[in-house]
Design a protein around this motif. Sequence first.
Motif, PDB file in Angstrom:
ATOM      1  N   SER A 368      -3.119 -14.770   1.362  1.00 58.89           N
ATOM      2  CA  SER A 368      -1.695 -14.934   1.657  1.00 58.89           C
ATOM      3  C   SER A 368      -0.951 -13.646   1.328  1.00 58.89           C
ATOM      4  N   LYS A 369      -0.005 -13.332   2.176  1.00 55.73           N
ATOM      5  CA  LYS A 369       0.829 -12.156   1.937  1.00 55.73           C
ATOM      6  C   LYS A 369       1.793 -12.455   0.790  1.00 55.73           C
ATOM      7  N   ILE A 370       1.981 -11.501  -0.098  1.00 52.33           N
ATOM      8  CA  ILE A 370       2.945 -11.654  -1.186  1.00 52.33           C
ATOM      9  C   ILE A 370       4.309 -11.247  -0.644  1.00 52.33           C
ATOM     10  N   GLU A 371       5.067 -12.242  -0.212  1.00 49.33           N
ATOM     11  CA  GLU A 371       6.309 -11.980   0.507  1.00 49.33           C
ATOM     12  C   GLU A 371       7.357 -11.310  -0.371  1.00 49.33           C
ATOM     13  N   ASN A 372       7.354 -11.617  -1.658  1.00 43.06           N
ATOM     14  CA  ASN A 372       8.392 -11.046  -2.524  1.00 43.06           C
ATOM     15  C   ASN A 372       7.946  -9.754  -3.207  1.00 43.06           C
ATOM     16  N   ALA A 373       6.805  -9.217  -2.770  1.00 38.80           N
ATOM     17  CA  ALA A 373       6.358  -7.948  -3.336  1.00 38.80           C
ATOM     18  C   ALA A 373       7.351  -6.852  -2.962  1.00 38.80           C
ATOM     19  N   ASP A 374       7.818  -6.148  -3.942  1.00 37.16           N
ATOM     20  CA  ASP A 374       8.764  -5.055  -3.730  1.00 37.16           C
ATOM     21  C   ASP A 374       7.993  -3.745  -3.851  1.00 37.16           C
ATOM     22  N   ILE A 375       7.726  -3.129  -2.703  1.00 40.82           N
ATOM     23  CA  ILE A 375       6.930  -1.909  -2.679  1.00 40.82           C
ATOM     24  C   ILE A 375       7.856  -0.766  -2.289  1.00 40.82           C
ATOM     25  N   GLN A 376       8.095   0.118  -3.208  1.00 41.88           N
ATOM     26  CA  GLN A 376       9.054   1.195  -3.002  1.00 41.88           C
ATOM     27  C   GLN A 376       8.343   2.474  -2.573  1.00 41.88           C
ATOM     28  N   ASN A 377       8.644   2.905  -1.347  1.00 38.07           N
ATOM     29  CA  ASN A 377       8.173   4.200  -0.880  1.00 38.07           C
ATOM     30  C   ASN A 377       9.216   4.767   0.069  1.00 38.07           C
ATOM     31  N   ASP A 378       9.165   6.042   0.305  1.00 40.67           N
ATOM     32  CA  ASP A 378      10.218   6.713   1.056  1.00 40.67           C
ATOM     33  C   ASP A 378       9.828   7.054   2.489  1.00 40.67           C
ATOM     34  N   ASN A 379       8.671   6.637   2.930  1.00 39.54           N
ATOM     35  CA  ASN A 379       8.203   6.994   4.265  1.00 39.54           C
ATOM     36  C   ASN A 379       8.235   5.764   5.159  1.00 39.54           C
ATOM     37  N   GLU A 380       9.119   5.749   6.145  1.00 42.10           N
ATOM     38  CA  GLU A 380       9.242   4.578   7.004  1.00 42.10           C
ATOM     39  C   GLU A 380       8.026   4.385   7.892  1.00 42.10           C
ATOM     40  N   ASP A 381       7.201   5.426   8.050  1.00 40.77           N
ATOM     41  CA  ASP A 381       5.988   5.304   8.848  1.00 40.77           C
ATOM     42  C   ASP A 381       4.789   4.829   8.036  1.00 40.77           C
ATOM     43  N   LEU A 382       4.982   4.624   6.737  1.00 41.21           N
ATOM     44  CA  LEU A 382       3.901   4.133   5.891  1.00 41.21           C
ATOM     45  C   LEU A 382       3.885   2.612   5.967  1.00 41.21           C
ATOM     46  N   MET A 383       2.784   2.061   6.432  1.00 45.41           N
ATOM     47  CA  MET A 383       2.631   0.612   6.537  1.00 45.41           C
ATOM     48  C   MET A 383       2.002   0.109   5.245  1.00 45.41           C
ATOM     49  N   VAL A 384       2.710  -0.747   4.534  1.00 49.98           N
ATOM     50  CA  VAL A 384       2.251  -1.212   3.219  1.00 49.98           C
ATOM     51  C   VAL A 384       2.407  -2.721   3.135  1.00 49.98           C
ATOM     52  N   PHE A 385       1.346  -3.405   2.697  1.00 47.03           N
ATOM     53  CA  PHE A 385       1.384  -4.854   2.488  1.00 47.03           C
ATOM     54  C   PHE A 385       0.689  -5.186   1.177  1.00 47.03           C
ATOM     55  N   ALA A 386       1.084  -6.311   0.596  1.00 48.02           N
ATOM     56  CA  ALA A 386       0.431  -6.809  -0.612  1.00 48.02           C
ATOM     57  C   ALA A 386      -0.055  -8.229  -0.354  1.00 48.02           C
ATOM     58  N   THR A 407      -6.484   9.434  14.844  1.00 55.36           N
ATOM     59  CA  THR A 407      -7.185  10.634  15.284  1.00 55.36           C
ATOM     60  C   THR A 407      -8.502  10.764  14.541  1.00 55.36           C
ATOM     61  N   ASP A 408      -9.208  11.858  14.793  1.00 53.76           N
ATOM     62  CA  ASP A 408     -10.441  12.139  14.063  1.00 53.76           C
ATOM     63  C   ASP A 408     -10.174  12.849  12.744  1.00 53.76           C
ATOM     64  N   SER A 409      -8.946  13.320  12.554  1.00 50.94           N
ATOM     65  CA  SER A 409      -8.624  14.076  11.357  1.00 50.94           C
ATOM     66  C   SER A 409      -8.672  13.191  10.116  1.00 50.94           C
ATOM     67  N   MET A 410      -9.190  13.751   9.042  1.00 53.73           N
ATOM     68  CA  MET A 410      -9.201  13.062   7.767  1.00 53.73           C
ATOM     69  C   MET A 410      -8.121  13.596   6.827  1.00 53.73           C
ATOM     70  N   GLU A 411      -7.109  14.223   7.400  1.00 57.30           N
ATOM     71  CA  GLU A 411      -6.010  14.733   6.594  1.00 57.30           C
ATOM     72  C   GLU A 411      -5.258  13.583   5.934  1.00 57.30           C
ATOM     73  N   THR A 412      -4.938  13.778   4.678  1.00 65.31           N
ATOM     74  CA  THR A 412      -4.205  12.759   3.939  1.00 65.31           C
ATOM     75  C   THR A 412      -3.048  13.395   3.186  1.00 65.31           C
ATOM     76  N   GLU A 413      -2.126  12.575   2.748  1.00 71.24           N
ATOM     77  CA  GLU A 413      -1.036  12.999   1.884  1.00 71.24           C
ATOM     78  C   GLU A 413      -1.130  12.222   0.573  1.00 71.24           C
ATOM     79  N   MET A 414      -0.901  12.920  -0.504  1.00 73.71           N
ATOM     80  CA  MET A 414      -0.891  12.263  -1.806  1.00 73.71           C
ATOM     81  C   MET A 414       0.476  11.623  -2.010  1.00 73.71           C
ATOM     82  N   VAL A 415       0.487  10.330  -2.246  1.00 72.70           N
ATOM     83  CA  VAL A 415       1.757   9.629  -2.352  1.00 72.70           C
ATOM     84  C   VAL A 415       1.876   8.929  -3.707  1.00 72.70           C
ATOM     85  N   ASN A 416       3.119   8.750  -4.110  1.00 68.62           N
ATOM     86  CA  ASN A 416       3.459   7.957  -5.283  1.00 68.62           C
ATOM     87  C   ASN A 416       4.280   6.765  -4.809  1.00 68.62           C
TER      88      ASN A 416
END
Length: 476
Positions: A368-386, A407-416
């Motif tokens: 089950s999705k945790i509907e009241n999970a408050d996940i704070q991040n600043d990137n609107e393109d980051l898809m996050v679920f709990a 893509t085939d790229s394995m480039e990543t960004e370090m996020v907090n």
Amino acid sequence: MRYLKIFVISLIFSWFSCEEGLTQDSYSFEILGKLKTYSASEIESSRWSIGGETLDRDYADYHAYKEYLGPSGAKRIRLQGGWAKSEQVKGVYDFEWLDKIIDDALSQDVQPWLQVSYGNPIYPGGGEAALAGGIPTSEEALEAWDQWVEAMVNRYKDKVKEWEIWNEPDISKKMTAEEFAAFHVRTGDIIKSIQPDAKIIALGLAGLSRTEYVKSILDILKSKNKLDQFDVLSFHGYNSVPERSYSAVAKLRKLVNSFNPEIELWQGENGAPSTPKGQSVGAMTKYDWSETSQAKWVLRRMLGDMGHGVDVTSIFQISDMQYAKGDHFAGLNSKGLLKARSDGSIERPKIAYRAFQNMATVFSGEISKIENADIQNDNEDLMVFAFHKKDKKGGAITLWKAEAKPTDSMETEMVNFHVTHVKFKKPVFLNPLDGTVYNLNEENYAKKGNRIFFKNIPVGDWPVVIVDKNWIDLNN
């Protein structure tokens, strides 16, 4: 949340054998081991289904890939009944080919959901045995259809619980919505008269935006007091950026809820090619793909569906297919999770097969999705679920960059980021592309009150999972 830096993780993919699958260089985290995956017989329940379509036209070979079915972890397989394959002489049925498939799937604890389709050209007005063909229209053909459906349901009523009526009727120019609704009712009456507790899966809708088409059929069924023949709305809707589908999915959910909130939404057929542009037929083949980008896409579709409340997800499909001339298109359809040779035999699993296995194991059971999970991040393109898992302590967080086609790229960004209302006793980091599990230490997460702060988490254009360690087992 602030991006600290961009770096490239070099993933070195090498096949050791079909059984061992992928290996890769690690992240900078400490490696704990490889995820232990489970077969369908070891999984009590799940939302995951795998496609076994086109066997009715011999475009793939079930018996070539059946050894990979149970180990995939899928608890369902979508099958097409194949009127034209089962009745090649008028009034004479040969179900032996389908008996073997259904019995074998059940022996692996994989539940078939069986589609009644397509037409049968041995009857005048019988329609075509092909995608986008027409339904039977003549009196003789409709009577023959009725008899075939009746024979099918009687034969499999103790084995098949879920029946789908036709496939993608909305793309056929040979029937209107009103004509198909009448055909649906006719077929649903036969199924329910023999198997009253059958679950009927409706439409196999090709286009997600065709809400008026769906509404017109629901209106007709409601006027005939036949909404009990619409237990599930199955939709497809291919998109190279899968996350762009979900606004339309929400509209479909709102529509079906207005008729009956108990109607389920199933994503009944979706997959991505694994070959460059021009080397495959079917949806999304105007883009370049590879086995890496295919696997990323499959992960994004699976976890995106789960995060957006889709009840069942079916990935199209388990094996590459060879479409024949005279159908909607002809040639290789490389959407299989298994790489097939031209004769249908299996060369090896693709990266996507391993990725599917990993998610089918981790997210088995009652999630089950945790509907009241408050996940704070600043990137609107980051898809996050709990998510929460019944009978398991702790939670799971999935996250990935969703702004473009994988893509085939394995480039990543370090996020907090930080979360509330999600509990972790011991979080670990899982890369579902290859199943490697990594340790997270105090440099990567910290608990402060009801919040958990995650730091220096590498995120790219494919999902990664932070999950409580008690959810998973490791290979010895």
